[in-house]
Design a protein around this motif. Structure first.
Motif, PDB file in Angstrom:
ATOM      1  N   ALA A 152       0.824  -1.212   0.000  1.00  0.00           N
ATOM      2  CA  ALA A 152       0.000   0.000   0.000  1.00  0.00           C
ATOM      3  C   ALA A 152       0.860   1.265   0.000  1.00  0.00           C
ATOM      4  O   ALA A 152       0.532   2.256  -0.666  1.00  0.00           O
ATOM      5  CB  ALA A 152      -0.925  -0.001   1.214  1.00  0.00           C
ATOM      6  N   ASP A 153       1.971   1.226   0.742  1.00  0.00           N
ATOM      7  CA  ASP A 153       2.893   2.368   0.752  1.00  0.00           C
ATOM      8  C   ASP A 153       3.441   2.624  -0.646  1.00  0.00           C
ATOM      9  O   ASP A 153       3.508   3.775  -1.116  1.00  0.00           O
ATOM     10  CB  ASP A 153       4.053   2.123   1.713  1.00  0.00           C
ATOM     11  CG  ASP A 153       3.641   2.129   3.166  1.00  0.00           C
ATOM     12  OD1 ASP A 153       2.718   2.894   3.528  1.00  0.00           O
ATOM     13  OD2 ASP A 153       4.254   1.366   3.948  1.00  0.00           O
ATOM     14  N   LEU A 154       3.856   1.561  -1.327  1.00  0.00           N
ATOM     15  CA  LEU A 154       4.431   1.708  -2.659  1.00  0.00           C
ATOM     16  C   LEU A 154       3.394   2.204  -3.661  1.00  0.00           C
ATOM     17  O   LEU A 154       3.710   3.028  -4.536  1.00  0.00           O
ATOM     18  CB  LEU A 154       5.033   0.382  -3.119  1.00  0.00           C
ATOM     19  CG  LEU A 154       6.259  -0.092  -2.325  1.00  0.00           C
ATOM     20  CD1 LEU A 154       6.697  -1.475  -2.794  1.00  0.00           C
ATOM     21  CD2 LEU A 154       7.408   0.895  -2.456  1.00  0.00           C
ATOM     22  N   GLU A 155       2.171   1.739  -3.539  1.00  0.00           N
ATOM     23  CA  GLU A 155       1.115   2.214  -4.437  1.00  0.00           C
ATOM     24  C   GLU A 155       0.834   3.693  -4.211  1.00  0.00           C
ATOM     25  O   GLU A 155       0.638   4.461  -5.157  1.00  0.00           O
ATOM     26  CB  GLU A 155      -0.162   1.389  -4.242  1.00  0.00           C
ATOM     27  CG  GLU A 155      -0.104   0.002  -4.864  1.00  0.00           C
ATOM     28  CD  GLU A 155       0.218   0.053  -6.350  1.00  0.00           C
ATOM     29  OE1 GLU A 155      -0.427   0.848  -7.075  1.00  0.00           O
ATOM     30  OE2 GLU A 155       1.117  -0.684  -6.786  1.00  0.00           O
ATOM     31  N   ALA A 156       0.818   4.103  -2.938  1.00  0.00           N
ATOM     32  CA  ALA A 156       0.604   5.521  -2.630  1.00  0.00           C
ATOM     33  C   ALA A 156       1.745   6.363  -3.192  1.00  0.00           C
ATOM     34  O   ALA A 156       1.531   7.472  -3.713  1.00  0.00           O
ATOM     35  CB  ALA A 156       0.490   5.715  -1.121  1.00  0.00           C
ATOM     36  N   ALA A 157       2.978   5.845  -3.098  1.00  0.00           N
ATOM     37  CA  ALA A 157       4.133   6.566  -3.628  1.00  0.00           C
ATOM     38  C   ALA A 157       4.057   6.682  -5.150  1.00  0.00           C
ATOM     39  O   ALA A 157       4.337   7.742  -5.730  1.00  0.00           O
ATOM     40  CB  ALA A 157       5.417   5.866  -3.207  1.00  0.00           C
ATOM     41  N   LYS A 158       3.685   5.601  -5.812  1.00  0.00           N
ATOM     42  CA  LYS A 158       3.550   5.630  -7.269  1.00  0.00           C
ATOM     43  C   LYS A 158       2.506   6.650  -7.702  1.00  0.00           C
ATOM     44  O   LYS A 158       2.677   7.352  -8.707  1.00  0.00           O
ATOM     45  CB  LYS A 158       3.162   4.246  -7.787  1.00  0.00           C
ATOM     46  CG  LYS A 158       4.267   3.198  -7.679  1.00  0.00           C
ATOM     47  CD  LYS A 158       3.763   1.830  -8.129  1.00  0.00           C
ATOM     48  CE  LYS A 158       4.819   0.763  -7.961  1.00  0.00           C
ATOM     49  NZ  LYS A 158       4.310  -0.586  -8.344  1.00  0.00           N
ATOM     50  N   LYS A 159       1.440   6.742  -6.940  1.00  0.00           N
ATOM     51  CA  LYS A 159       0.371   7.696  -7.266  1.00  0.00           C
ATOM     52  C   LYS A 159       0.891   9.128  -7.171  1.00  0.00           C
ATOM     53  O   LYS A 159       0.571   9.983  -8.017  1.00  0.00           O
ATOM     54  CB  LYS A 159      -0.807   7.486  -6.323  1.00  0.00           C
ATOM     55  CG  LYS A 159      -2.016   8.350  -6.639  1.00  0.00           C
ATOM     56  CD  LYS A 159      -3.193   8.007  -5.731  1.00  0.00           C
ATOM     57  CE  LYS A 159      -4.400   8.884  -6.082  1.00  0.00           C
ATOM     58  NZ  LYS A 159      -5.574   8.575  -5.201  1.00  0.00           N
ATOM     59  N   LEU A 160       1.694   9.406  -6.155  1.00  0.00           N
ATOM     60  CA  LEU A 160       2.266  10.749  -6.008  1.00  0.00           C
ATOM     61  C   LEU A 160       3.177  11.090  -7.183  1.00  0.00           C
ATOM     62  O   LEU A 160       3.134  12.203  -7.715  1.00  0.00           O
ATOM     63  CB  LEU A 160       3.043  10.841  -4.694  1.00  0.00           C
ATOM     64  CG  LEU A 160       2.212  10.894  -3.412  1.00  0.00           C
ATOM     65  CD1 LEU A 160       3.102  10.674  -2.191  1.00  0.00           C
ATOM     66  CD2 LEU A 160       1.491  12.243  -3.311  1.00  0.00           C
ATOM     67  N   ILE A 161       3.994  10.129  -7.618  1.00  0.00           N
ATOM     68  CA  ILE A 161       4.890  10.368  -8.752  1.00  0.00           C
ATOM     69  C   ILE A 161       4.085  10.536 -10.037  1.00  0.00           C
ATOM     70  O   ILE A 161       4.428  11.374 -10.900  1.00  0.00           O
ATOM     71  CB  ILE A 161       5.919   9.227  -8.898  1.00  0.00           C
ATOM     72  CG1 ILE A 161       6.816   9.158  -7.661  1.00  0.00           C
ATOM     73  CG2 ILE A 161       6.760   9.405 -10.155  1.00  0.00           C
ATOM     74  CD1 ILE A 161       7.576  10.428  -7.358  1.00  0.00           C
TER      75      ILE A 161
END
Length: 546
Positions: free
Chosen positions: A368-377
């Motif tokens: 979930a952390d990585l998905e949230a990070a990808k969304k920000l990028i």
């Protein structure tokens, strides 16, 4: 701050492989709760000493450049001078503070601090400490170009207002000023002795001008510094057991060898990599204490980290647990802020609760952390930059740099490593042009005051350490109010809010926090393991076990 020097470059996989044998076991043994590195037993003190010692041989990482802390100061010179010179306030082993050469300190109004000086204090030449000595010492510290001058920016006047009284008038309330008086800004010198030495004060061949339990016996440049117990010490409640101490200096390998062979009796370690070969040695005692030190990634002016979404995304993707395991052998804790718990010198429950509630810097990123990070990028889109990470080639920074590249790759962000010499890496703090060639600088950062206010002012608009140009009127308002608030409970609440805002915008990207480490011959005890050693006379507590 402290930095290691250039060694051969290794990739992340190689570094992980090199540390597997010791760190897998260490990680299992040491994993623990936030607030202390792994499950190491953090302690403010070691058991009290009972026996006299004629001489101890103590190691420093390097020879001091000067023993005049107004001219040069670092962890080594501070730890040595702490036994010789004294301050108006004293930092205790538990990192709290209390009046010392000042008997009392009273704010008669929010901008007026009255110090009543302790009676009976004498310098090493036998002369009494006077109010004139105190006023002169404070004015010396405050002079332009002196190391501690920034601590006096809010001071309007320093005056002798009685035979044993000094009054300090502030331009505006300053919650950190008494904290500064427990550090180098509060050192009181014998005016007559220091003025007679002039610019040579603090250099080899010159006596000290101080009042502490030890006096400077000899400084043989390039070889050793010797301290001797001052038997005329004014505080008769303290009876130091060590008669003399000889300080020498060595690099990490030589330090480990000297301690394991008995050629040296002790040291305060500044690098975690030396712990492993010492902790298992039966003739040595290794103790861990609280510290404000934390490793962090500091964004620069180059621009790659200007967008808070990029900073937040990268923070979400970093594997802090992996860094703690591989780079520090389990002797570090993944950490959510750039400030270790040794900074919590008051209202510790408030600061712990605030820390526990922080989000955005996971120990290990979840899916979930990585998905949230990808969304920000993805939100940044085509403007997403290529991140450049500074590296000086040392093993710890090699690992961190490669961990950043790995984290960036997982979230669709490009990153590369710029390796430079140790000298150039050090120059990043003073050379803005060089700093603009990289986006992130990995370093260990600490503050000498046990108050988070001493750190969070680094992110104020226009601060010299705010390289990335972060600016938030709301953040500035909270921090400036905290700096003016002298009530500890109220200031702690404000600083928890400042910490929340700092973390939410990932102004700096924290990695891990590390303990202070005391290593002594197993026959010795008494010295505090905490980072109080840079301001507290730890040698006066050291001695033989009973």
């Amino acid at each position: 701050m402290s930095r290691t020097r250039t060694l051969a470059t290794l990739g992340l996989a190689a570094l992980l492989g090199l540390t597997t044998a010791c760190s897998d076991q260490a990680a299992t043994k040491h994993e623990g709760a936030p607030g202390k590195p792994a499950d190491l037993a953090l302690t403010d003190t070691t058991p009290g000493a009972a026996g006299a010692v004629d001489n101890v041989k103590w190691l420093l990482a390097k020879e001091p450049k000067s023993l005049d802390l107004d001219v040069r100061s670092d962890s080594d010179s501070n730890a040595l001078v702490a036994n010789v010179c004294e301050r108006l306030f004293q930092t205790r082993p538990d990192l709290t503070m209390r009046p010392h050469l000042a008997d009392t300190a009273t704010y008669t109004d929010p901008k007026t601090l009255v110090l009543k000086l302790r009676a009976g204090v004498t310098f090493h030449d036998g002369s009494p400490m006077t109010a004139d000595d105190v006023v002169w010492s404070l004015q010396r510290h405050a002079a332009e170009g002196k190391n501690e001058s920034d601590e006096f920016e809010r001071v309007a006047a320093i005056e002798r207002t009685g035979d044993a009284e000094v009054t300090i008038r502030l331009k505006e309330p300053d919650a950190l000023f008494t904290k500064a008086l427990a550090g180098n800004a509060g050192v009181v010198l014998d005016r007559e002795q220091a003025e007679a030495a002039g610019k040579d004060y603090g250099t080899p061949g010159r006596a000290d001008a101080c009042s502490g339990p030890y006096l400077l016996k000899e400084w043989k440049a390039g070889s050793r510094i010797s301290l001797e117990r001052y038997d005329g010490y004014w505080d008769k409640s303290r009876k130091p057991l060590v008669r003399s101490a000889t300080f020498t200096w060595a690099d990490e390998n030589a330090m480990v060898n000297s301690l394991t062979t008995g050629a040296a009796d002790g040291t305060y370690l500044t690098t975690m990599s030396a712990v492993a070969p010492l902790a298992g040695n039966g003739r040595l005692s290794v103790a861990y204490g609280s510290s404000s030190r934390a490793w962090t990634l500091i964004p620069t002016e180059r621009g790659g980290m200007k967008d808070a979404r990029v900073r937040r995304a990268l923070s979400l993707a970093l594997d802090r647990q992996g860094i703690a395991k591989a780079a520090f052998g389990g002797l570090a804790t993944p950490w959510k802020t750039p400030l270790g718990p040794g900074a919590w010198g008051y209202e510790k429950a408030t600061f712990q609760a605030g820390y526990d509630a922080l989000q955005g810097a996971p120990a290990q990123p979840t899916a979930a952390d990585l998905e949230a990070a990808k969304k920000l990028i993805a939100e940044v889109g085509a403007d997403a930059p290529t991140i450049v990470v500074a590296n000086d080639g040392t093993p710890t920074r090699n690992l961190i740099a490669n961990a950043v590249v790995d984290a960036a790759k997982k979230i669709g962000l490009k990153a590369e490593i710029k390796t430079m010499s140790g000298a150039d890496f050090s120059s990043l703090y003073t050379d803005q042009g060089l700093r603009k060639t990289v986006d992130l600088v990995a370093d260990d950062w600490y503050i000498s005051k046990s108050d988070p206010a001493g750190f969070y002012d680094n992110a104020l608009t226009g601060s010299s350490n705010n390289w990335v140009g972060f600016s938030s009127p709301e953040y500035d308002k909270v921090v400036n109010e905290a700096l003016r608030t002298t009530d500890d409970a109220a200031r702690a609440k404000l600083l928890v809010e400042a910490e929340r805002r700092f973390t939410a915008d990932a102004v700096w990207l924290p990695l891990v926090q590390v303990p202070n480490v005391l290593v002594t011959d197993a026959k010795l005890t008494g010295a505090p393991p905490s980072m109080a050693n840079v301001a507290y006379p730890w040698l006066a507590d050291l001695g033989a076990k009973g």
